[in-house]
Write an enzyme that holds these catalytic residues in place. Structure first.
Site, PDB file in Angstrom:
ATOM      1  N   ALA A  66    -135.117  39.564   3.541  1.00 12.33           N
ATOM      2  CA  ALA A  66    -135.667  40.961   4.012  1.00 12.33           C
ATOM      3  C   ALA A  66    -134.421  41.936   4.277  1.00 12.33           C
ATOM      4  O   ALA A  66    -133.502  41.615   4.287  1.00 12.33           O
ATOM      5  CB  ALA A  66    -136.450  40.596   5.170  1.00 12.33           C
ATOM      6  N   GLY A 112    -136.637  35.512   3.716  1.00 14.29           N
ATOM      7  CA  GLY A 112    -137.953  35.891   3.132  1.00 14.29           C
ATOM      8  C   GLY A 112    -138.125  35.791   1.651  1.00 14.29           C
ATOM      9  O   GLY A 112    -139.218  35.868   1.203  1.00 14.29           O
ATOM     10  N   GLU A 115    -139.000  32.155   1.503  1.00 17.85           N
ATOM     11  CA  GLU A 115    -140.400  32.143   1.803  1.00 17.85           C
ATOM     12  C   GLU A 115    -141.500  32.790   0.783  1.00 17.85           C
ATOM     13  O   GLU A 115    -142.570  32.124   0.645  1.00 17.85           O
ATOM     14  CB  GLU A 115    -140.630  32.837   3.261  1.00 17.85           C
ATOM     15  CG  GLU A 115    -140.140  32.251   4.319  1.00 17.85           C
ATOM     16  CD  GLU A 115    -139.977  33.194   5.517  1.00 17.85           C
ATOM     17  OE1 GLU A 115    -140.430  32.710   6.683  1.00 17.85           O
ATOM     18  OE2 GLU A 115    -139.197  34.300   5.522  1.00 17.85           O
ATOM     19  N   GLU A 135    -132.392  32.726   9.009  1.00 14.82           N
ATOM     20  CA  GLU A 135    -132.561  33.711  10.117  1.00 14.82           C
ATOM     21  C   GLU A 135    -131.905  33.286  11.652  1.00 14.82           C
ATOM     22  O   GLU A 135    -131.814  34.340  12.187  1.00 14.82           O
ATOM     23  CB  GLU A 135    -134.250  33.707  10.075  1.00 14.82           C
ATOM     24  CG  GLU A 135    -134.833  34.591   8.920  1.00 14.82           C
ATOM     25  CD  GLU A 135    -135.324  33.688   7.995  1.00 14.82           C
ATOM     26  OE1 GLU A 135    -136.142  34.187   7.111  1.00 14.82           O
ATOM     27  OE2 GLU A 135    -134.454  32.377   7.803  1.00 14.82           O
TER      28      GLU A 135
END
Length: 258
Positions: A66, A112, A115, A135
């Site tokens: 992200a 992300g 993911e 993260e």
């Protein structure tokens, strides 16, 4: 359709959607998240699209994570909304997409990005791919389904290790773990994904959409996956594809599901 951060190509009933922010290693920002949703919503309604391949532009990254610069100063409410909205409009949306979605992981798939790849129905990777959920090294946890989908794919112990150490694994390890189905060279990655897409397209799109729903039901709290399967199995008997498939089998010819 015109996008700022995506590249969309449709050929032979296969839509190839590439995240295209090469200067940011294709990192996901709010605009890109919204564009991905818009693209998938568009592809859902396109009768000429039967399979979607999701990948990253360039040679370095699928999606490197992200865009941290966008949420570094968020408060609790804003962080909660970031995860909830992202899961709703992109990650869960892709996981429950009625058309097959193949993630072709080229390079880094972190945070992300991993993911996003895990939201696809299955994954193939290039030999240079690196995957991880880093993260916890930022003082946060995966927020786009990573704590849920990674254990489903690799098992609880391996998922715990990957999340707690914030480390990366290579493509071979990812295949050994069951995180990706196939590993190939970077040059052959999209060719492999397209080859798999064509194999899928030999079969009934109606049946595949029902199978996606039934498989996903196994992971939904309060849902009996067996009941979902039985209902979808029965409903298949009323479809044109069932009539075509059975008649083709009985007459010893290839079915035509188009």
């Amino acid at each position: 359709m015109n996008f700022q951060n995506l590249e969309l190509n449709i050929k032979d009933a296969i839509a190839t959607l590439a995240i295209a922010r090469p200067k940011k290693l294709n990192a996901l920002n709010r605009e890109t998240i919204q564009e991905i949703h818009t693209a998938f919503k568009h592809l859902k309604d396109q009768a000429n699209v039967r399979v979607v391949i999701l990948t990253g532009s360039g040679e370095k990254a699928f999606v490197a994570g992200a865009d941290i610069s966008e949420f570094a100063d968020y408060n609790v409410a804003e962080g909660t909304d970031l995860a909830a909205k992202g899961q709703e409009i992109v990650f869960d949306y892709i996981a429950n997409f009625p058309k097959p979605v193949i993630a072709a992981i080229n390079g880094f798939a972190l945070g992300g990005g991993l993911e996003l790849a895990m939201a696809a129905h299955f994954r193939v990777a290039s030999e240079n791919a690196k995957m991880g959920l880093p993260e916890t090294s930022l003082g946060v946890i995966p927020g786009y389904g990573g704590t849920q989908r990674l254990p489903q794919l690799v098992g609880k112990g391996r998922a715990m290790e990957m999340i707690m150490t914030a480390g990366m694994i290579d493509a071979k390890t990812a295949k050994d773990y069951g995180l990706v189905n196939h590993v190939t060279t970077p040059n052959e990655l999209l060719d492999l994904a397209e080859k798999l897409a064509h194999k899928i397209m030999n079969n009934s799109s109606q049946a595949i959409a029902a199978a996606i729903k039934a498989v996903n039901a196994n992971y939904e709290d309060g849902t009996n996956g067996f009941e979902t399967e039985i209902k979808a199995f029965g409903e298949a008997f009323g479809t044109d594809d069932f009539a075509e498939g059975t008649q083709a089998f009985l007459n010893k010819r290839k079915p035509d599901f188009n």
